[in-house]
Design a protein around this motif. Sequence first.
Motif, PDB file in Angstrom:
ATOM      1  N   GLN A  12       0.842  -1.192   0.000  1.00 26.29           N
ATOM      2  CA  GLN A  12       0.000   0.000   0.000  1.00 26.29           C
ATOM      3  C   GLN A  12       0.877   1.241   0.000  1.00 26.29           C
ATOM      4  OE1 GLN A  12      -2.985  -1.703   3.273  1.00 26.29           O
ATOM      5  NE2 GLN A  12      -3.599   0.308   2.518  1.00 26.29           N
ATOM      6  N   PRO A  13       0.506   2.267  -0.762  1.00 24.20           N
ATOM      7  CA  PRO A  13       1.259   3.526  -0.715  1.00 24.20           C
ATOM      8  C   PRO A  13       1.150   4.139   0.678  1.00 24.20           C
ATOM      9  CG  PRO A  13      -0.298   3.495  -2.549  1.00 24.20           C
ATOM     10  CD  PRO A  13      -0.622   2.326  -1.692  1.00 24.20           C
ATOM     11  N   VAL A  14       2.200   4.782   1.121  1.00 27.93           N
ATOM     12  CA  VAL A  14       2.205   5.427   2.439  1.00 27.93           C
ATOM     13  C   VAL A  14       2.723   6.853   2.301  1.00 27.93           C
ATOM     14  CG1 VAL A  14       2.458   3.319   3.802  1.00 27.93           C
ATOM     15  CG2 VAL A  14       4.497   4.441   2.899  1.00 27.93           C
ATOM     16  N   PRO A  15       2.255   7.758   3.167  1.00 31.41           N
ATOM     17  CA  PRO A  15       2.760   9.131   3.133  1.00 31.41           C
ATOM     18  C   PRO A  15       4.187   9.171   3.675  1.00 31.41           C
ATOM     19  CG  PRO A  15       1.348   8.826   5.034  1.00 31.41           C
ATOM     20  CD  PRO A  15       1.275   7.550   4.242  1.00 31.41           C
ATOM     21  N   GLU A  16       4.905  10.222   3.345  1.00 31.26           N
ATOM     22  CA  GLU A  16       6.260  10.379   3.883  1.00 31.26           C
ATOM     23  C   GLU A  16       6.159  10.954   5.289  1.00 31.26           C
ATOM     24  OE1 GLU A  16      10.077  13.088   2.907  1.00 31.26           O
ATOM     25  OE2 GLU A  16       9.434  11.747   1.293  1.00 31.26           O
ATOM     26  N   LEU A  17       6.436  10.115   6.272  1.00 28.67           N
ATOM     27  CA  LEU A  17       6.347  10.506   7.678  1.00 28.67           C
ATOM     28  C   LEU A  17       7.759  10.689   8.217  1.00 28.67           C
ATOM     29  CD1 LEU A  17       4.276  10.868  10.036  1.00 28.67           C
ATOM     30  CD2 LEU A  17       4.767   8.493  10.649  1.00 28.67           C
ATOM     31  N   THR A  18       8.091  11.903   8.629  1.00 26.68           N
ATOM     32  CA  THR A  18       9.428  12.196   9.138  1.00 26.68           C
ATOM     33  C   THR A  18       9.428  12.192  10.665  1.00 26.68           C
ATOM     34  OG1 THR A  18       9.090  14.589   9.234  1.00 26.68           O
ATOM     35  CG2 THR A  18       9.820  13.660   7.121  1.00 26.68           C
ATOM     36  N   PRO A  19      10.592  12.095  11.286  1.00 24.47           N
ATOM     37  CA  PRO A  19      10.663  12.111  12.753  1.00 24.47           C
ATOM     38  C   PRO A  19      10.106  13.395  13.376  1.00 24.47           C
ATOM     39  CG  PRO A  19      12.707  11.260  11.840  1.00 24.47           C
ATOM     40  CD  PRO A  19      11.912  11.789  10.691  1.00 24.47           C
ATOM     41  N   GLU A  20      10.117  14.509  12.624  1.00 25.65           N
ATOM     42  CA  GLU A  20       9.639  15.780  13.171  1.00 25.65           C
ATOM     43  C   GLU A  20       8.146  16.008  12.939  1.00 25.65           C
ATOM     44  OE1 GLU A  20      11.504  17.607  15.150  1.00 25.65           O
ATOM     45  OE2 GLU A  20      12.981  16.013  14.836  1.00 25.65           O
ATOM     46  N   ALA A  21       7.477  15.074  12.281  1.00 25.82           N
ATOM     47  CA  ALA A  21       6.043  15.227  12.033  1.00 25.82           C
ATOM     48  C   ALA A  21       5.263  15.130  13.348  1.00 25.82           C
ATOM     49  CB  ALA A  21       5.553  14.166  11.055  1.00 25.82           C
ATOM     50  N   SER A  22       4.057  15.707  13.363  1.00 27.22           N
ATOM     51  CA  SER A  22       3.189  15.653  14.543  1.00 27.22           C
ATOM     52  C   SER A  22       2.627  14.243  14.717  1.00 27.22           C
ATOM     53  CB  SER A  22       2.051  16.659  14.392  1.00 27.22           C
ATOM     54  OG  SER A  22       0.998  16.382  15.282  1.00 27.22           O
ATOM     55  N   ALA A  23       2.608  13.769  15.954  1.00 23.83           N
ATOM     56  CA  ALA A  23       2.036  12.453  16.239  1.00 23.83           C
ATOM     57  C   ALA A  23       0.551  12.427  15.914  1.00 23.83           C
ATOM     58  CB  ALA A  23       2.266  12.086  17.702  1.00 23.83           C
ATOM     59  N   TRP A  24      -0.134  13.570  16.053  1.00 16.33           N
ATOM     60  CA  TRP A  24      -1.559  13.642  15.719  1.00 16.33           C
ATOM     61  C   TRP A  24      -1.774  13.458  14.220  1.00 16.33           C
ATOM     62  CZ3 TRP A  24      -6.305  12.925  16.824  1.00 16.33           C
ATOM     63  CH2 TRP A  24      -7.331  13.552  16.119  1.00 16.33           C
ATOM     64  N   ASP A  25      -0.919  14.099  13.412  1.00 16.86           N
ATOM     65  CA  ASP A  25      -1.023  13.925  11.965  1.00 16.86           C
ATOM     66  C   ASP A  25      -0.789  12.470  11.572  1.00 16.86           C
ATOM     67  OD1 ASP A  25      -1.552  16.600  11.591  1.00 16.86           O
ATOM     68  OD2 ASP A  25       0.534  17.139  11.208  1.00 16.86           O
ATOM     69  N   ALA A  26       0.137  11.809  12.267  1.00  9.88           N
ATOM     70  CA  ALA A  26       0.411  10.397  11.987  1.00  9.88           C
ATOM     71  C   ALA A  26      -0.809   9.536  12.309  1.00  9.88           C
ATOM     72  CB  ALA A  26       1.612   9.926  12.802  1.00  9.88           C
ATOM     73  N   LEU A  27      -1.483   9.830  13.420  1.00  9.50           N
ATOM     74  CA  LEU A  27      -2.673   9.064  13.786  1.00  9.50           C
ATOM     75  C   LEU A  27      -3.778   9.258  12.760  1.00  9.50           C
ATOM     76  CD1 LEU A  27      -4.236   7.299  15.794  1.00  9.50           C
ATOM     77  CD2 LEU A  27      -4.877   9.380  17.017  1.00  9.50           C
TER      78      LEU A  27
END
Length: 383
Positions: free
Chosen positions: A313-328
């Motif tokens: 499945q395609p996934v967004p580019e999640l960086t270490p500095e991204a918000s945990a809320w955005d990741a959820l």
Amino acid sequence: MRGAIRIATLRGIPIRVHYSFLLVLPFLAWLFGLTLASGFGAERLRGHPLVWGVGLVACLFLSVLVHELAHSVYALRKGGQVSDITLLMIGGVSRITRMPEGARHEALMALAGPATSLVLGVLLMVGSVPLARAGAADVSFAVAYLGGLNVFLGLFNLLPAFPMDGGRVLRALLTGWLGRVRATQTAAFVGKGFALLFGLVGLFGLPGLWPAGNPILILIAVFVFMGAAGESREVLMQSLLSGLRVRELMTPRTSAVGAEDSVEEVDARLRAERRRALPVVEDGRVVGLVTRMAVRRVPEPRRAQVRAREVAQPVPELTPEASAWDALREMGQRQLPQLPVVQEGLLVGTLTQEDLVRGMQLRELEENRRDGPWGVGPRESHP
């Protein structure tokens, strides 16, 4: 939202119909047809009352769609982000994944829907007059009835209770005084109170005003209660996670499978490492995520021939500095158990649902400890 079918896209917003709408469609068509037959006269209708009922249901849900589009268009114009619009058995839901900044814009966005319904309702009722004069009395009656339904929809949504629009206005008014979390909890509490009232009236009725045993009102009570609880929970999660970065919660693990590995090999790795998903890499860069569910969808005899890249499945580019809320939010929208974390295109770790839950629990413990035994002090962080 699970159980919803995508039927169209307007201004880049997916429009979905939930299966609950399809379930209630025959009942509403029968109810509206019965109302027209008794109010206007079955013998005066040109056509079967049930056909008129189906037409009214279709027009009503188009009206609901216009109501939800009013919310969404305002949100988009003010910098918000809309995930989709879903039509349900009791109305519609606009999933706004990023609210416009400021309580004022949130209140105006909430008011856009009821205002649109009220204007549409008045226009329909006014437009029914020339139809009657033109000799189309049955069409005029149906249009006026649809106008009345839109006016009711607009007024009902102005009730100051979550998840109705009036509840969002109430939250916006209270946010500057109580903060977003407590304002949401207050509006949700009011919403649950209205849900209890609707349920009691639906079950026992009001003497001389409303008959007992109204299933529609009982369903509305259940949806309002669930919506109020869900909104309160979501805002609390947002408050707990918005101040956390992905690097604080992620597991620094770089285990992955190659794009050319077979699904059989992927299955063996998932079992051996007791993982629900694994990143897929090609030339050192993440190209997707393969889950146990994706593996199970491939018949066992073909797993040795199918490559990991074909089921990833395609996934967004999640960086270490991204918000945990955005990741959820990304996990929820894509229904993924985890996301790979990348830095400069290279895999540096993974973030799972369990990591996020643990982060919320720790954050809540920290805030409770800061508040002290009397529960006094700041209990939220503002994104």
